[in-house]
Design a protein around this motif. Sequence first.
Motif, PDB file in Angstrom:
ATOM      1  N   LEU A 308       0.922  -1.174  -0.067  1.00  0.00           N
ATOM      2  CA  LEU A 308      -0.036  -0.016   0.110  1.00  0.00           C
ATOM      3  C   LEU A 308       0.727   1.200   0.088  1.00  0.00           C
ATOM      4  O   LEU A 308       0.281   2.218  -0.145  1.00  0.00           O
ATOM      5  CB  LEU A 308      -0.791   0.063   1.403  1.00  0.00           C
ATOM      6  CG  LEU A 308      -1.906  -1.085   1.453  1.00  0.00           C
ATOM      7  CD1 LEU A 308      -2.680  -1.125   2.569  1.00  0.00           C
ATOM      8  CD2 LEU A 308      -3.064  -0.907   0.170  1.00  0.00           C
ATOM      9  N   TYR A 309       2.097   1.133   0.244  1.00  0.00           N
ATOM     10  CA  TYR A 309       2.993   2.347   0.418  1.00  0.00           C
ATOM     11  C   TYR A 309       4.341   1.960  -0.208  1.00  0.00           C
ATOM     12  O   TYR A 309       4.715   0.899  -0.479  1.00  0.00           O
ATOM     13  CB  TYR A 309       3.404   2.587   1.766  1.00  0.00           C
ATOM     14  CG  TYR A 309       2.044   2.689   2.759  1.00  0.00           C
ATOM     15  CD1 TYR A 309       1.414   3.802   2.747  1.00  0.00           C
ATOM     16  CD2 TYR A 309       1.731   1.650   3.301  1.00  0.00           C
ATOM     17  CE1 TYR A 309       0.338   3.910   3.601  1.00  0.00           C
ATOM     18  CE2 TYR A 309       0.443   1.610   4.231  1.00  0.00           C
ATOM     19  CZ  TYR A 309      -0.040   2.828   4.346  1.00  0.00           C
ATOM     20  OH  TYR A 309      -1.323   3.143   5.064  1.00  0.00           O
ATOM     21  N   PHE A 310       4.920   3.033  -0.750  1.00  0.00           N
ATOM     22  CA  PHE A 310       6.364   2.850  -1.238  1.00  0.00           C
ATOM     23  C   PHE A 310       7.240   4.294  -1.104  1.00  0.00           C
ATOM     24  O   PHE A 310       6.400   5.360  -1.007  1.00  0.00           O
ATOM     25  CB  PHE A 310       6.402   2.493  -2.487  1.00  0.00           C
ATOM     26  CG  PHE A 310       5.757   3.448  -3.666  1.00  0.00           C
ATOM     27  CD1 PHE A 310       6.285   4.361  -4.479  1.00  0.00           C
ATOM     28  CD2 PHE A 310       4.163   3.155  -3.965  1.00  0.00           C
ATOM     29  CE1 PHE A 310       5.765   5.144  -5.072  1.00  0.00           C
ATOM     30  CE2 PHE A 310       3.721   4.095  -4.900  1.00  0.00           C
ATOM     31  CZ  PHE A 310       4.429   5.221  -5.514  1.00  0.00           C
ATOM     32  N   ALA A 323       5.991  -1.193   1.230  1.00  0.00           N
ATOM     33  CA  ALA A 323       5.472  -1.796   2.436  1.00  0.00           C
ATOM     34  C   ALA A 323       4.031  -1.849   2.383  1.00  0.00           C
ATOM     35  O   ALA A 323       3.395  -1.482   1.634  1.00  0.00           O
ATOM     36  CB  ALA A 323       5.687  -0.588   3.401  1.00  0.00           C
ATOM     37  N   GLU A 324       3.736  -2.968   3.259  1.00  0.00           N
ATOM     38  CA  GLU A 324       2.268  -3.391   3.462  1.00  0.00           C
ATOM     39  C   GLU A 324       1.621  -2.408   4.343  1.00  0.00           C
ATOM     40  O   GLU A 324       0.246  -2.443   4.560  1.00  0.00           O
ATOM     41  CB  GLU A 324       1.994  -4.752   3.693  1.00  0.00           C
ATOM     42  CG  GLU A 324       2.533  -5.490   2.559  1.00  0.00           C
ATOM     43  CD  GLU A 324       2.315  -7.145   3.069  1.00  0.00           C
ATOM     44  OE1 GLU A 324       1.884  -7.387   3.585  1.00  0.00           O
ATOM     45  OE2 GLU A 324       2.993  -8.139   2.104  1.00  0.00           O
ATOM     46  N   THR A 325       2.435  -2.182   5.409  1.00  0.00           N
ATOM     47  CA  THR A 325       1.837  -1.331   6.686  1.00  0.00           C
ATOM     48  C   THR A 325       2.466   0.020   6.606  1.00  0.00           C
ATOM     49  O   THR A 325       3.554   0.249   6.281  1.00  0.00           O
ATOM     50  CB  THR A 325       2.035  -2.139   7.761  1.00  0.00           C
ATOM     51  OG1 THR A 325       3.562  -2.073   8.313  1.00  0.00           O
ATOM     52  CG2 THR A 325       1.648  -3.435   8.001  1.00  0.00           C
ATOM     53  N   LEU A 326       1.562   0.806   7.412  1.00  0.00           N
ATOM     54  CA  LEU A 326       2.170   2.116   7.368  1.00  0.00           C
ATOM     55  C   LEU A 326       3.376   2.451   8.625  1.00  0.00           C
ATOM     56  O   LEU A 326       4.432   3.210   8.266  1.00  0.00           O
ATOM     57  CB  LEU A 326       1.046   3.228   8.133  1.00  0.00           C
ATOM     58  CG  LEU A 326       1.392   4.568   8.172  1.00  0.00           C
ATOM     59  CD1 LEU A 326       1.813   5.366   6.917  1.00  0.00           C
ATOM     60  CD2 LEU A 326       0.505   5.351   8.982  1.00  0.00           C
ATOM     61  N   VAL A 327       3.256   1.264   9.454  1.00  0.00           N
ATOM     62  CA  VAL A 327       4.564   1.280  10.601  1.00  0.00           C
ATOM     63  C   VAL A 327       5.778   0.844   9.549  1.00  0.00           C
ATOM     64  O   VAL A 327       6.804   1.804   9.725  1.00  0.00           O
ATOM     65  CB  VAL A 327       4.301   0.235  11.314  1.00  0.00           C
ATOM     66  CG1 VAL A 327       5.672   0.035  12.506  1.00  0.00           C
ATOM     67  CG2 VAL A 327       3.196   0.855  12.521  1.00  0.00           C
ATOM     68  N   GLN A 328       5.811  -0.009   8.702  1.00  0.00           N
ATOM     69  CA  GLN A 328       6.814  -0.374   7.958  1.00  0.00           C
ATOM     70  C   GLN A 328       7.108   0.641   7.100  1.00  0.00           C
ATOM     71  O   GLN A 328       8.415   0.864   6.574  1.00  0.00           O
ATOM     72  CB  GLN A 328       6.511  -1.606   7.037  1.00  0.00           C
ATOM     73  CG  GLN A 328       7.747  -2.107   6.272  1.00  0.00           C
ATOM     74  CD  GLN A 328       7.287  -3.465   5.377  1.00  0.00           C
ATOM     75  OE1 GLN A 328       6.125  -3.898   5.612  1.00  0.00           O
ATOM     76  NE2 GLN A 328       8.311  -4.000   4.552  1.00  0.00           N
ATOM     77  N   HIS A 329       6.009   1.280   6.369  1.00  0.00           N
ATOM     78  CA  HIS A 329       6.579   2.458   5.356  1.00  0.00           C
ATOM     79  C   HIS A 329       7.283   3.621   6.097  1.00  0.00           C
ATOM     80  O   HIS A 329       8.421   4.137   5.666  1.00  0.00           O
ATOM     81  CB  HIS A 329       5.096   2.976   4.903  1.00  0.00           C
ATOM     82  CG  HIS A 329       5.301   4.172   3.966  1.00  0.00           C
ATOM     83  ND1 HIS A 329       6.012   4.064   2.803  1.00  0.00           N
ATOM     84  CD2 HIS A 329       4.840   5.406   4.334  1.00  0.00           C
ATOM     85  CE1 HIS A 329       5.959   5.528   2.261  1.00  0.00           C
ATOM     86  NE2 HIS A 329       5.283   6.209   3.356  1.00  0.00           N
TER      87      HIS A 329
END
Length: 347
Positions: A308-310, A323-329
């Motif tokens: 969902l993010y990059f 990244a799949e999650t906002l935390v990871q992003h």
Amino acid sequence: MNLKRVVWATLLLGLVICGFFAYRIYSAIFSPNTKFVNEEAYVFVPTDSDINEVADVLEPLLNDVTTFMAVADRKGYSTNIKGGKYAIKRGMNNNEIVNSLRSQNIPVRVSFNNQETLADLAGRIAEQLEADSLSLLRAMNDSNFLVESQFTDETKLGLYIPNTYEFFWNTDAEGFRNRMLKEYRSYWNTEREKKAEEIGLTPSQAIALASIVQKETVKVDERPTVAGVYLNRLKRGMPLQADPTVIYAIKQKSQNFDTVIKRVLYRDLEIDSPYNTYKYAGLPPGPITMPDISSIEAVLNPQEHDYLYFVADVSNFGYHMFAETLVQHNRNKVQYIRWLNQQKINR
């Protein structure tokens, strides 16, 4: 006896004179009349030229322009001149030159890439075809044409698919525009329309999304991944939050598309524009550039994943970290922000 001599002398003189004129005519028509050293040269004959203007174009290439004009007039070319690009081969005679100019218009290769405005496209095409940029822009913006071809002011940029095409050099503005519409319709065949429909998009919407993908990554192999991210966001009802759309909104507001913006600031996210995908949900009303075929195909054939993010990967420039999650992003984002600050990129 004297009379016979006079008759024979007159006949002989007549034959000499006739032979001389026959030689002159033969020489004018069939003798080589080029003076360049290359195997061939190309000339561009403007539309509505008269024979004197054609002669001016040919003058640097010919030994004798006068004999060319005489042959052109005798063969009827002087009153039937056609614009275009023509080849003159070394050693050609006037007869061959006229035949080439009369019937051997040569296509030219016309290329354009990811232009952000129709004005930019018009300027690019005017460098390659006879049509000037003003007539091209006028044809592209013609309201009747847009209505008939089912485009709007917002979507008209997507009509022009960057590629290399063959045109006759003397193609006029309407001819170029109409050919591009034909190419657009040829590209959007039943198979591609079905693919767009399967991901919930119309062709115009697919091009709008492809334009964002185009701006997000220069790496063709990464485009299906980026397209997959945006399609995942659309499916979940998330805002696209695409920085290139904010940059486009800034340029559109200032009407300065030459502005270079390397960093989007938080205050930019508040610009009130339907192209600002941080402020307005869904796709922008039209493309922010002309996406090339690789970007359109990336949208129609996206990579299936849960990203969902990059963010830009500063350890592998040109590519991104996904990244799949906002935390990871947010963890990934730290390295990019640090790099921007180290480079003192403030805008």
